[in-house]
Design a protein around this motif. Structure first.
Motif, PDB file in Angstrom:
ATOM      1  N   GLY A 148      94.954  50.596  45.470  1.00 53.23           N
ATOM      2  CA  GLY A 148      95.066  49.633  44.138  1.00 53.23           C
ATOM      3  C   GLY A 148      93.649  48.475  44.666  1.00 53.23           C
ATOM      4  O   GLY A 148      92.813  49.546  44.676  1.00 53.23           O
ATOM      5  N   ASP A 149      94.371  47.744  43.805  1.00 51.30           N
ATOM      6  CA  ASP A 149      92.790  47.125  43.847  1.00 51.30           C
ATOM      7  C   ASP A 149      91.934  46.483  44.607  1.00 51.30           C
ATOM      8  O   ASP A 149      90.772  46.855  44.535  1.00 51.30           O
ATOM      9  CB  ASP A 149      93.396  45.531  42.739  1.00 51.30           C
ATOM     10  CG  ASP A 149      93.897  44.791  42.511  1.00 51.30           C
ATOM     11  OD1 ASP A 149      94.474  45.018  44.407  1.00 51.30           O
ATOM     12  OD2 ASP A 149      94.494  43.698  42.647  1.00 51.30           O
ATOM     13  N   ARG A 150      92.540  46.179  45.684  1.00 51.00           N
ATOM     14  CA  ARG A 150      91.342  45.514  47.073  1.00 51.00           C
ATOM     15  C   ARG A 150      91.388  47.032  47.471  1.00 51.00           C
ATOM     16  O   ARG A 150      89.866  47.327  47.645  1.00 51.00           O
ATOM     17  CB  ARG A 150      92.620  45.576  47.941  1.00 51.00           C
ATOM     18  CG  ARG A 150      92.548  43.289  48.171  1.00 51.00           C
ATOM     19  CD  ARG A 150      93.468  42.736  48.252  1.00 51.00           C
ATOM     20  NE  ARG A 150      93.462  41.704  47.955  1.00 51.00           N
ATOM     21  CZ  ARG A 150      94.052  40.322  48.527  1.00 51.00           C
ATOM     22  NH1 ARG A 150      95.160  40.397  49.659  1.00 51.00           N
ATOM     23  NH2 ARG A 150      93.962  39.532  48.434  1.00 51.00           N
ATOM     24  N   TYR A 151      92.260  48.042  47.274  1.00 52.20           N
ATOM     25  CA  TYR A 151      91.463  49.422  47.717  1.00 52.20           C
ATOM     26  C   TYR A 151      90.040  49.847  47.228  1.00 52.20           C
ATOM     27  O   TYR A 151      89.283  50.336  47.395  1.00 52.20           O
ATOM     28  CB  TYR A 151      92.752  50.921  47.825  1.00 52.20           C
ATOM     29  CG  TYR A 151      92.010  51.980  47.732  1.00 52.20           C
ATOM     30  CD1 TYR A 151      91.920  52.596  49.591  1.00 52.20           C
ATOM     31  CD2 TYR A 151      91.173  52.962  47.295  1.00 52.20           C
ATOM     32  CE1 TYR A 151      91.519  53.455  49.194  1.00 52.20           C
ATOM     33  CE2 TYR A 151      90.828  53.474  47.291  1.00 52.20           C
ATOM     34  CZ  TYR A 151      91.101  54.640  48.172  1.00 52.20           C
ATOM     35  OH  TYR A 151      90.295  55.234  48.825  1.00 52.20           O
ATOM     36  N   GLN A 152      90.042  49.456  45.555  1.00 55.99           N
ATOM     37  CA  GLN A 152      89.003  49.624  45.103  1.00 55.99           C
ATOM     38  C   GLN A 152      87.986  48.573  45.075  1.00 55.99           C
ATOM     39  O   GLN A 152      86.767  49.236  44.978  1.00 55.99           O
ATOM     40  CB  GLN A 152      89.391  50.350  43.296  1.00 55.99           C
ATOM     41  CG  GLN A 152      90.377  50.542  42.840  1.00 55.99           C
ATOM     42  CD  GLN A 152      89.416  52.285  42.897  1.00 55.99           C
ATOM     43  OE1 GLN A 152      88.358  52.433  43.071  1.00 55.99           O
ATOM     44  NE2 GLN A 152      90.652  53.427  43.259  1.00 55.99           N
ATOM     45  N   MET A 153      88.479  47.223  45.588  1.00 61.03           N
ATOM     46  CA  MET A 153      87.449  46.747  45.292  1.00 61.03           C
ATOM     47  C   MET A 153      86.937  46.889  46.868  1.00 61.03           C
ATOM     48  O   MET A 153      84.925  46.987  47.280  1.00 61.03           O
ATOM     49  CB  MET A 153      87.681  44.816  45.800  1.00 61.03           C
ATOM     50  CG  MET A 153      88.176  44.899  43.948  1.00 61.03           C
ATOM     51  SD  MET A 153      89.053  43.073  43.876  1.00 61.03           S
ATOM     52  CE  MET A 153      87.877  41.818  43.974  1.00 61.03           C
ATOM     53  N   LYS A 156      84.148  50.007  45.849  1.00 56.78           N
ATOM     54  CA  LYS A 156      82.873  49.059  45.771  1.00 56.78           C
ATOM     55  C   LYS A 156      82.386  48.760  46.322  1.00 56.78           C
ATOM     56  O   LYS A 156      80.439  48.486  46.336  1.00 56.78           O
ATOM     57  CB  LYS A 156      83.437  48.759  44.367  1.00 56.78           C
ATOM     58  CG  LYS A 156      82.137  48.029  42.958  1.00 56.78           C
ATOM     59  CD  LYS A 156      82.853  47.028  41.457  1.00 56.78           C
ATOM     60  CE  LYS A 156      81.068  46.747  41.198  1.00 56.78           C
ATOM     61  NZ  LYS A 156      82.012  46.100  40.193  1.00 56.78           N
TER      62      LYS A 156
END
Length: 384
Positions: A148-153, A156
């Motif tokens: 999800g978002d924290r995974y992606q952040m 990155k």
């Protein structure tokens, strides 16, 4: 229709307000590096300093060694915690540490030649500060979160342009395989402090035909990468198999809050260094599963002469040479066979302990410091 009240809770959702204090740092601006001929100050940017935190203990040890090399070393928090609390926990984690603790109020005031991120969030915090920006990677942090978002952040953060330094080979491997890397990625030796975890010889012949083994088991309920559910299930099922062979496993869990109720064995809670050494010296085997980057605990067990059992599903094979530990899996049949073989072939255990202790001589902090100094020397203007 009204919903029925239940004790079951939804999967925790992200709350952006957890980042209110550092929102301004989250953007996609690329890193701009500033190099110098000579570097004097080094600042580790961290989530405060937490007691019993292995990653921060490693940071403090590295920072202390760099301080003794003449660098001005700082530990700067980007979360609310007083410098006094930081210093107290730092001393608990690594007695005699060197360097200066700075609280969050210094985040925009402090200046440094080299900034070092220690978690994906801190990569965003430091990336646009004046100076040279590095990233001390102690784990592949996307695995800390559901997809999800924290995974992606987190993913990155490896693509922002910071100069990455991987603790051991596994993190570097994962980043190269899964990320679009545009900046240097070096690695340093994953060390152990042999002096703090003294070796104690043991009579392995007494393992022969033993009807019970004492096992020190490290896990953390707050950390899925320490396999807290899998290890309990595997050991419980293993105990049932061994009972049919008239063998008993006495399990001594540690690393989790004392209030936690394990399904088998005793929970010793979070232990001091002395308590861990005493446990390693009196137990017959040590287990410390790690599903992502390695932990200091297996090295510390081995340093004390405790035979280590590790799992092929984890990352031990990237840090330990074959024949220096007992490799098994989370399948209870294989795990049970590991203990049965130990009872029949105690000389094999002795050989593996000796090989493990010998290996530890090559992964000292002295080598880690040398590795890190070489990296700093490479980034000076003179060699850029």
């Amino acid at each position: 229709m009204k919903p029925v009240k239940t004790a079951t809770k939804d999967v925790p959702q992200g709350d952006i307000h957890g980042y209110d204090g550092i929102l301004k740092y989250f953007n996609s601006e690329p890193v701009k590096q500033t190099k110098k001929d000579v570097y004097h100050s080094i600042t580790f940017v961290t989530t405060g300093i937490i007691a019993y935190d292995g990653g921060q203990t490693t940071m403090l040890h590295l920072g202390t060694l760099l301080s003794r090399q003449g660098y001005d070393v700082y530990y700067l928090s980007y979360v609310p915690q007083s410098s006094q609390e930081m210093a107290q926990n730092a001393e608990f984690n690594y007695a005699g540490y060197e360097g200066t603790c700075l609280d969050m109020s210094q985040l925009d005031l402090h200046k440094s030649d080299i900034w070092i991120a220690t978690l994906w969030e801190s990569a965003y915090v430091i990336k646009n500060k004046p100076g040279y920006k590095m990233y001390f990677v102690q784990d592949y942090e996307p695995y800390f979160y559901p997809y999800g978002d924290r995974y992606q952040m987190a993913k990155k953060s490896y693509e922002l342009g910071l100069h990455m330094v991987s603790l051991g080979p596994w993190c570097a491997k994962m980043i190269k395989e899964n990320c679009e890397v545009t900046s240097p990625i070096d690695q340093i030796n994953f060390p152990v402090n042999l002096e703090q975890y003294p070796y104690q010889s043991r009579d392995f012949s007494r393992y022969q035909n033993k009807d019970s083994f004492d096992v020190a088991v490290y896990t953390k309920w707050s950390s899925p990468r320490r396999a807290p559910i899998n290890i309990q299930l595997s050991l419980k099922n293993c105990q049932q198999i061994l009972a049919s062979h008239d063998m008993k496993l006495n399990l001594h869990y540690f690393g989790t809050e004392k209030s936690a109720k394990f399904i088998n064995g005793e929970n010793l809670g979070k232990l001091t260094q002395k308590e861990m050494i005493d446990l390693y010296h009196r137990c017959d085997f040590g287990i410390a599963p790690s599903m992502t980057n390695f932990s200091l605990v297996p090295f510390e067990m081995m340093s004390c002469g405790l035979p280590l059992i590790d799992f092929k599903e984890g990352t031990g094979k990237y840090f330990l040479p074959a024949g220096s530990y007992l490799q098994t899996s989370f399948d209870e049949k294989y795990l049970a066979q590991t203990f049965l073989n130990a009872r029949l072939n105690s000389f094999v255990i002795e050989k593996r302990v000796k090989k493990g202790v010998s290996h530890l001589q090559s992964i000292t902090w002295k080598q880690t410091l040398t590795d890190f100094k070489v990296i700093i020397e490479k980034i000076s203007v003179a060699v850029a």
